[in-house]
Design a protein around this motif. Structure first.
Motif, PDB file in Angstrom:
ATOM      1  N   MET A   1      47.643  39.122  36.197  1.00 26.43           N
ATOM      2  CA  MET A   1      47.133  39.733  37.429  1.00 26.43           C
ATOM      3  C   MET A   1      45.616  39.668  37.474  1.00 26.43           C
ATOM      4  SD  MET A   1      49.677  43.008  37.855  1.00 26.43           S
ATOM      5  CE  MET A   1      48.645  43.759  39.084  1.00 26.43           C
ATOM      6  N   LYS A   2      44.953  39.911  36.330  1.00 19.56           N
ATOM      7  CA  LYS A   2      43.495  39.840  36.285  1.00 19.56           C
ATOM      8  C   LYS A   2      43.012  38.419  36.544  1.00 19.56           C
ATOM      9  CE  LYS A   2      42.626  43.793  33.328  1.00 19.56           C
ATOM     10  NZ  LYS A   2      42.131  44.253  32.025  1.00 19.56           N
TER      11      LYS A   2
ATOM     12  N   GLU B   1      44.587  36.107  38.320  1.00 21.78           N
ATOM     13  CA  GLU B   1      44.802  35.816  39.737  1.00 21.78           C
ATOM     14  C   GLU B   1      43.729  36.469  40.602  1.00 21.78           C
ATOM     15  OE1 GLU B   1      48.735  37.051  40.707  1.00 21.78           O
ATOM     16  OE2 GLU B   1      49.683  35.472  39.527  1.00 21.78           O
ATOM     17  N   ASP B   2      43.360  37.712  40.264  1.00 19.94           N
ATOM     18  CA  ASP B   2      42.326  38.391  41.040  1.00 19.94           C
ATOM     19  C   ASP B   2      40.973  37.716  40.878  1.00 19.94           C
ATOM     20  OD1 ASP B   2      44.122  40.200  42.030  1.00 19.94           O
ATOM     21  OD2 ASP B   2      43.585  41.809  40.641  1.00 19.94           O
TER      22      ASP B   2
ATOM     23  N   ASP C   1      40.997  34.286  42.912  1.00 20.38           N
ATOM     24  CA  ASP C   1      41.088  34.368  44.370  1.00 20.38           C
ATOM     25  C   ASP C   1      40.354  35.617  44.872  1.00 20.38           C
ATOM     26  OD1 ASP C   1      41.740  33.916  46.973  1.00 20.38           O
ATOM     27  OD2 ASP C   1      43.842  34.494  46.783  1.00 20.38           O
TER      28      ASP C   1
ATOM     29  N   THR D   1      41.578  38.167  47.862  1.00 16.34           N
ATOM     30  CA  THR D   1      42.609  39.184  47.752  1.00 16.34           C
ATOM     31  C   THR D   1      42.038  40.557  47.449  1.00 16.34           C
ATOM     32  OG1 THR D   1      42.931  38.724  45.406  1.00 16.34           O
ATOM     33  CG2 THR D   1      44.341  37.533  46.975  1.00 16.34           C
ATOM     34  N   ALA D   2      40.724  40.679  47.517  1.00 20.61           N
ATOM     35  CA  ALA D   2      40.108  41.983  47.287  1.00 20.61           C
ATOM     36  C   ALA D   2      40.535  42.952  48.382  1.00 20.61           C
ATOM     37  CB  ALA D   2      38.589  41.847  47.269  1.00 20.61           C
ATOM     38  N   THR D   3      40.400  44.217  48.095  1.00 17.96           N
ATOM     39  CA  THR D   3      40.795  45.242  49.053  1.00 17.96           C
ATOM     40  C   THR D   3      39.917  45.141  50.298  1.00 17.96           C
ATOM     41  OG1 THR D   3      41.351  46.665  47.204  1.00 17.96           O
ATOM     42  CG2 THR D   3      41.126  47.711  49.367  1.00 17.96           C
TER      43      THR D   3
END
Length: 85
Positions: free
Chosen positions: A47-48, A50-51, A54, A57-59
């Motif tokens: 998950m880290k 992927e974040d 990309d 995909t931030a809030t």
């Protein structure tokens, strides 16, 4: 939280666990917990990655709602008046 626990407390907890699960099931239980922890850690790492890869995909930041003054009715309780004469 667990600062008041002594060695005796740990021994009692281990004895209760041994009585509940039995000596034969404890190795399988420990192996299963270890595998679950490994899978959990690997999923967190994925998950880290992927974040980090990309940034879109931030809030998202949501703008506050802007109300049009022409739609606000008079509210005598708040002392506001209708903007239209």
């Amino acid at each position: 939280m667990m600062a008041g626990l002594t060695g005796w407390h740990l021994l009692i907890v281990l004895a209760v666990i041994l009585l509940l699960f039995g000596a034969a099931k404890l190795p399988a239980l420990a192996k299963s917990m270890g595998q679950s922890a490994r899978v959990f850690r690997s999923e967190i790492k994925e998950m880290k990655k992927e974040d980090a890869a990309d940034p879109t995909t931030a809030t998202p930041v949501v703008a506050p709602e802007v109300r049009d003054a022409s739609n606000i009715a008079a509210d005598p309780a708040r002392g506001t008046a209708d903007p239209k004469p």
